[in-house]
Design a protein around this motif. Sequence first.
Motif, PDB file in Angstrom:
ATOM      1  N   ILE A   1      38.322  64.703  59.313  1.00 39.88           N
ATOM      2  CA  ILE A   1      38.242  66.162  59.195  1.00 39.88           C
ATOM      3  C   ILE A   1      38.981  66.863  60.328  1.00 39.88           C
ATOM      4  CG2 ILE A   1      36.053  66.072  57.957  1.00 39.88           C
ATOM      5  CD1 ILE A   1      34.647  66.909  60.510  1.00 39.88           C
ATOM      6  N   LEU A   2      39.388  66.116  61.369  1.00 40.50           N
ATOM      7  CA  LEU A   2      40.053  66.732  62.503  1.00 40.50           C
ATOM      8  C   LEU A   2      41.503  67.075  62.166  1.00 40.50           C
ATOM      9  CD1 LEU A   2      38.811  64.456  65.442  1.00 40.50           C
ATOM     10  CD2 LEU A   2      37.774  66.552  64.546  1.00 40.50           C
ATOM     11  N   THR A   3      42.044  68.047  62.874  1.00 41.13           N
ATOM     12  CA  THR A   3      43.452  68.383  62.752  1.00 41.13           C
ATOM     13  C   THR A   3      44.269  67.367  63.556  1.00 41.13           C
ATOM     14  OG1 THR A   3      43.444  69.819  64.705  1.00 41.13           O
ATOM     15  CG2 THR A   3      42.844  70.822  62.591  1.00 41.13           C
ATOM     16  N   GLU A   4      45.594  67.392  63.384  1.00 32.79           N
ATOM     17  CA  GLU A   4      46.455  66.482  64.132  1.00 32.79           C
ATOM     18  C   GLU A   4      46.345  66.727  65.637  1.00 32.79           C
ATOM     19  OE1 GLU A   4      50.442  66.688  62.756  1.00 32.79           O
ATOM     20  OE2 GLU A   4      49.969  66.019  60.709  1.00 32.79           O
ATOM     21  N   VAL A   5      46.259  67.983  66.039  1.00 33.64           N
ATOM     22  CA  VAL A   5      46.104  68.308  67.458  1.00 33.64           C
ATOM     23  C   VAL A   5      44.801  67.739  68.001  1.00 33.64           C
ATOM     24  CG1 VAL A   5      45.845  70.197  69.128  1.00 33.64           C
ATOM     25  CG2 VAL A   5      47.520  70.372  67.270  1.00 33.64           C
ATOM     26  N   GLU A   6      43.728  67.876  67.231  1.00 31.68           N
ATOM     27  CA  GLU A   6      42.437  67.345  67.668  1.00 31.68           C
ATOM     28  C   GLU A   6      42.451  65.826  67.725  1.00 31.68           C
ATOM     29  OE1 GLU A   6      39.345  70.770  66.034  1.00 31.68           O
ATOM     30  OE2 GLU A   6      40.118  69.265  64.635  1.00 31.68           O
ATOM     31  N   GLU A   7      43.137  65.190  66.782  1.00 32.10           N
ATOM     32  CA  GLU A   7      43.250  63.730  66.793  1.00 32.10           C
ATOM     33  C   GLU A   7      43.976  63.263  68.050  1.00 32.10           C
ATOM     34  OE1 GLU A   7      41.998  61.441  65.087  1.00 32.10           O
ATOM     35  OE2 GLU A   7      41.461  62.174  63.089  1.00 32.10           O
TER      36      GLU A   7
ATOM     37  N   GLN B   1      42.482  60.940  71.076  1.00 35.10           N
ATOM     38  CA  GLN B   1      43.121  59.723  71.550  1.00 35.10           C
ATOM     39  C   GLN B   1      43.378  59.774  73.060  1.00 35.10           C
ATOM     40  OE1 GLN B   1      46.621  59.234  69.149  1.00 35.10           O
ATOM     41  NE2 GLN B   1      45.458  59.012  67.229  1.00 35.10           N
ATOM     42  N   ALA B   2      43.754  60.951  73.553  1.00 38.96           N
ATOM     43  CA  ALA B   2      43.996  61.100  74.984  1.00 38.96           C
ATOM     44  C   ALA B   2      42.704  60.913  75.781  1.00 38.96           C
ATOM     45  CB  ALA B   2      44.603  62.474  75.272  1.00 38.96           C
ATOM     46  N   TRP B   3      41.616  61.499  75.271  1.00 39.67           N
ATOM     47  CA  TRP B   3      40.316  61.329  75.950  1.00 39.67           C
ATOM     48  C   TRP B   3      39.880  59.867  75.958  1.00 39.67           C
ATOM     49  CZ3 TRP B   3      37.896  66.046  73.060  1.00 39.67           C
ATOM     50  CH2 TRP B   3      38.218  67.221  73.751  1.00 39.67           C
ATOM     51  N   ASN B   4      40.186  59.140  74.897  1.00 43.66           N
ATOM     52  CA  ASN B   4      39.728  57.759  74.760  1.00 43.66           C
ATOM     53  C   ASN B   4      40.668  56.755  75.406  1.00 43.66           C
ATOM     54  OD1 ASN B   4      37.429  58.462  73.378  1.00 43.66           O
ATOM     55  ND2 ASN B   4      38.371  58.290  71.359  1.00 43.66           N
TER      56      ASN B   4
END
Length: 246
Positions: free
Chosen positions: A231-237, A241-244
């Motif tokens: 359900i996330l947008t590409e920006v949110e994805e 990934q950056a946070w993880n």
Amino acid sequence: HNLPLDYPRPAQQVFEGAQHYSRLSAATTQQLKDLCQAQGSTVFMGLHAALSALLRRYSGEGDIVVGSPIANREQSEVAGLIGFFVNTLVLRSTVSGSDSFASLLAQSRETSLSAYAHQQVPFEHLVETLKPERSLSHGPLFQIMLSVQNNDDFEIDLPDIEVTLLEGQRSHTKHDLTLNINEDASGLSLEWEYNTSLFKCRTIEGMAVHFINLLEAMLAQPDTAVSSFPILTEVEERQLQAWNAT
């Protein structure tokens, strides 16, 4: 409900609100209509199923309860009377991670038809009979409302006067979250009315985008478990990934 809140819930309910607007495209609206018609359901039932799926994804809660207004004019004798007959229905759904959109739509159809059969029971009488644990911090039985309006548009014809409908901003709300949906020639317009003492504007903006993402995915694969759709947008994805990346 177990929706994550941006602010602690006040000890006594306040009714300060704001609105955010989004829209379903004509193509998505038609796809929703076609699927609902194929399953013997209405667009309202499809939207109720979709909202229930979204609330499940946001809250992790399988017991989803929303309220919905009903015209309460099913008898021909009162169809033409002037007066306020509107009542509030309480719609309760059980949503598991393995449920598909098709199964949720079937459940919404059964729940809605059962509620319509008892629509003349006043909401106040329901609260009085069930005697839920009361709190000054929120309304009884439900705190999320879904309203769908698909009445035909009408024009005001006045001599020498041109009339234009303007959408006004309201600074109050009766519930924690209300999704008002209106149908027009270009699709479905969505008004997300939210309590500003509980939610930030950006939270509701994100929820509106996630609702459309989830609905489009479920319409494309109605027999797939709703929990499997992103359900996330590409920006949110990318942000996730950056946070993880640790």
